[in-house]
Enzyme design. Structure first.
Site, short mmCIF file in Angstrom:
data_model
loop_
_atom_site.label_atom_id
_atom_site.label_comp_id
_atom_site.label_asym_id
_atom_site.label_seq_id
_atom_site.Cartn_x
_atom_site.Cartn_y
_atom_site.Cartn_z
N SER A 1 0.84 -1.19 0.00
CA SER A 1 0.00 0.00 0.00
C SER A 1 0.89 1.25 0.00
O SER A 1 1.71 1.42 -0.89
CB SER A 1 -0.95 -0.04 1.19
OG SER A 1 -1.97 0.92 1.04
N ASP B 1 -14.96 -15.00 -15.99
CA ASP B 1 -14.27 -16.09 -15.29
C ASP B 1 -13.73 -17.12 -16.29
O ASP B 1 -12.52 -17.41 -16.31
CB ASP B 1 -15.27 -16.75 -14.31
CG ASP B 1 -14.66 -17.93 -13.55
OD1 ASP B 1 -13.51 -18.29 -13.85
OD2 ASP B 1 -15.34 -18.48 -12.67
N ASP C 1 -10.48 -16.79 -19.10
CA ASP C 1 -9.06 -17.07 -18.90
C ASP C 1 -8.74 -18.55 -19.09
O ASP C 1 -7.62 -18.99 -18.84
CB ASP C 1 -8.61 -16.58 -17.52
CG ASP C 1 -9.43 -17.21 -16.40
OD1 ASP C 1 -9.88 -18.36 -16.54
OD2 ASP C 1 -9.62 -16.55 -15.36
N ASP D 1 -13.23 -21.04 -12.46
CA ASP D 1 -12.80 -21.34 -11.09
C ASP D 1 -13.19 -20.25 -10.11
O ASP D 1 -12.67 -20.19 -8.99
CB ASP D 1 -11.28 -21.55 -11.06
CG ASP D 1 -10.54 -20.30 -11.53
OD1 ASP D 1 -11.20 -19.39 -12.08
OD2 ASP D 1 -9.31 -20.23 -11.35
N ASP E 1 -8.23 -5.62 -5.77
CA ASP E 1 -7.95 -4.52 -4.84
C ASP E 1 -8.96 -3.39 -5.07
O ASP E 1 -9.01 -2.81 -6.15
CB ASP E 1 -6.52 -4.02 -5.09
CG ASP E 1 -6.03 -3.07 -4.01
OD1 ASP E 1 -6.87 -2.36 -3.41
OD2 ASP E 1 -4.81 -3.03 -3.76
N HIS F 1 -6.90 -5.85 -1.12
CA HIS F 1 -5.84 -4.87 -0.89
C HIS F 1 -4.82 -5.40 0.11
O HIS F 1 -5.08 -5.42 1.30
CB HIS F 1 -6.44 -3.56 -0.39
CG HIS F 1 -5.41 -2.48 -0.22
ND1 HIS F 1 -4.63 -2.03 -1.25
CD2 HIS F 1 -4.99 -1.79 0.88
CE1 HIS F 1 -3.81 -1.09 -0.81
NE2 HIS F 1 -4.00 -0.93 0.47
#
Ligand SMILES: [Ca+2]
Length: 515
Positions: free
Chosen positions: A194, A262, A265, A269, A405, A444
């Site tokens: 961060s 999903d 790719d 999953d 994030d 994050h």
């Protein structure tokens, strides 16, 4: 040798002479560090802390090895605890602590980073490093409190926060380590996420010789761009309750994003491994007739589009990243996270406009992105793509970022990586020194639906100390403390591709491949 280092070496001679057998008399040598003199450094205390449970000031302790706020004390080995104040300028007031194992030192130094506007020593991260045998240090970055109220009228304190506190801490810490053990660290590492990731990039860009290896997690490197995006979204939603997304609507959106991307790719999953290729239009959820729980009204569709959408710095044409599809579960009802909003608001009211009364409703997209970046002038932003000096001195940089994030856009990381390649000559030159690992479904710095636990320090040490570049980094996901999925993280732009056989919850069933 710099003037500072030369003066330091002279100052250390009498101290080093006193520390004849540091391992045998660590307690004595620890307290004697109180007499250490260095330019612009005041040692406030040097205390031998016995082994046992340690609860730091503020009660922050690591949970499951992660530097988050927790309730139980961690048992630490005996260590030497040094607190010092650094004043590189007359307006500086930088607090640091340096902790060194009384015995069993692994010969290394691991500095740890801060979060948001920092303003406190990162004790939990120090506890983790110390428990593993490192000498470690942290700084409050030159002010106290997690906000930017320190900034108006204090340009030197802004510089301290931007980069100087970490650099000065590093110089002083290495000297204190050398005085205590009668030998400096064999290897020096930075580990932060961060704001700590931003500090990492600043070190790699400005001070290539401070660290042999650097870990930059979810770096807030486009500090002003992120501030602008968070404020832009907050402005749209704070006074317009009817356009906000409820938690169940964010959930609905999340499922629709997965539905769209999903499988794209190559594996269904529950994770979007490559959001850069995800084409998701929230309009698929648009209510056809009366609103129901299974659709979104037009206002919510527009809100989702706003949160995903990038903006542009009109002066530089540089893209200011929006959030990625897949991150929806981390959104708050007023847009990005509360921390992103608070940090963004502080950036504008205290650092850009010097007006504590400035409010997000005053934000002007057309002018204020550029204004924020210009006002900062590269003090806090860590956008310089020239890593050549760091690479040339043999430094290694591992950057990681969760694709889900909701606080610092993961596109900050992929865009910066691409800019580095453009600036210094392509993946072949860069790959021996700098690798980026994107974590599908990770939030994050921690958490999320995807594998989010990994040993970046171990991977970095293999690279720095043994020349083993990380071709894949094992990661795992756990529910209630039980690991339910392992998966390699891959050097960007590769992703983990299913081999076609074996469990999709086992890392061994995947290989890192470019798609
Ligand atoms: Ca997938």
């Amino acid at each position: 040798m710099s003037r500072f280092a030369a003066a330091l070496a002279i100052a250390l001679i009498p101290v080093l002479a006193q520390v004849a057998t540091p391992a045998a008399s660590a307690g004595t040598s620890c307290t004697s560090l109180a007499a250490l003199t260095m330019p612009n450094v005041t040692i406030k205390s040097a205390t031998a802390v016995p082994a046992g449970p340690f609860t730091p000031p503020g009660g922050q302790t690591p949970v499951d090895g992660q530097p988050q706020r927790g309730s139980t004390a961690l048992t630490l080995p005996a260590f030497c605890r040094v607190a010092a104040t650094l004043k590189p300028t007359s307006d500086s007031d930088i607090t640091i602590e340096v902790w060194m194992p009384a015995s069993g030192w692994n010969g290394k130094y691991e500095a740890v980073g801060n979060g948001a506007f920092s303003g406190s020593i990162a004790y939990p991260a120090m506890m983790i490093a110390l428990a593993k045998g490192y000498a470690t240090s942290s700084t409050d970055t030159g002010h106290t409190g997690n906000n930017a109220a320190f900034a108006p009228g204090h340009p030197e304190k802004v510089i301290d926060f931007g980069w100087r506190a970490v650099h000065e801490m590093t110089i002083a810490s290495k000297a204190i380590v050398a005085a205590y053990y009668d030998a400096g660290p064999k290897f020096s590492y930075w580990n932060g996420c961060s704001a700590g990731g931003r500090q990492a990039m600043k070190e790699a860009q400005r001070f290539p010789s401070d660290f042999d290896g650097i870990i930059a997690g979810a770096p807030g490197l486009d500090w002003t761009g992120r501030a602008a995006q968070a404020v832009r979204v907050a402005k749209a939603l704070e006074t317009n309750e009817s356009a906000r997304l409820s938690p169940s609507q964010s959930q609905l959106l999340h499922h629709a994003a997965l539905q769209a991307c999903d499988a794209q790719d190559g594996l269904k999953d529950g994770l979007i491994a490559d959001p850069t290729r995800c084409v998701f239009d929230p309009a698929v959820l648009q209510c056809k007739a009366a609103a129901t729980d299974a659709c979104l009204p037009q206002a919510q569709i527009e809100t989702a589009r706003l949160i995903y959408s990038p903006a542009t710095n009109p002066k530089t044409r540089r893209e200011i990243a929006g959030l990625a599809p897949g991150s929806e579960l981390g959104w708050t009802q007023t847009g990005w996270t509360a921390s992103a909003r608070a940090t963004g608001l502080d950036q504008f009211r205290f650092l850009v406009f010097n007006d504590p009364a400035w409010d997000v409703q005053k934000f002007n997209l057309e002018t204020d992105i550029a204004r924020a970046e210009d006002t900062d002038g590269g003090t806090i932003n860590a956008l310089d793509p020239n890593l050549r000096p760091f690479i040339d001195r043999g430094g290694k940089l591992i950057q990681y970022h969760g694709w889900s994030d909701p606080q610092i856009s993961p596109f900050n990381s992929t865009q910066y990586y691409t800019r580095v390649l453009d600036a210094i000559g392509g993946a072949v030159n860069v790959g021996n020194s700098y690798r980026l690992f994107m974590a599908p479904g990770m939030g994050h710095c921690a958490g999320g639906e995807g594998p989010n636990a990994f040993d970046m320090v171990g991977a970095l040490e293999q690279w720095v100390e043994h020349g083993n570049a990380p071709d894949r980094i094992p990661a795992s996901h756990a529910t209630n403390g039980v690991v339910d999925r392992t998966r390699p993280l891959c050097p960007y732009p590769q992703i983990a591709v299913y081999k076609g056989a074996g469990s999709i919850d086992e890392a061994a069933s995947f290989e890192c491949k470019a798609r």
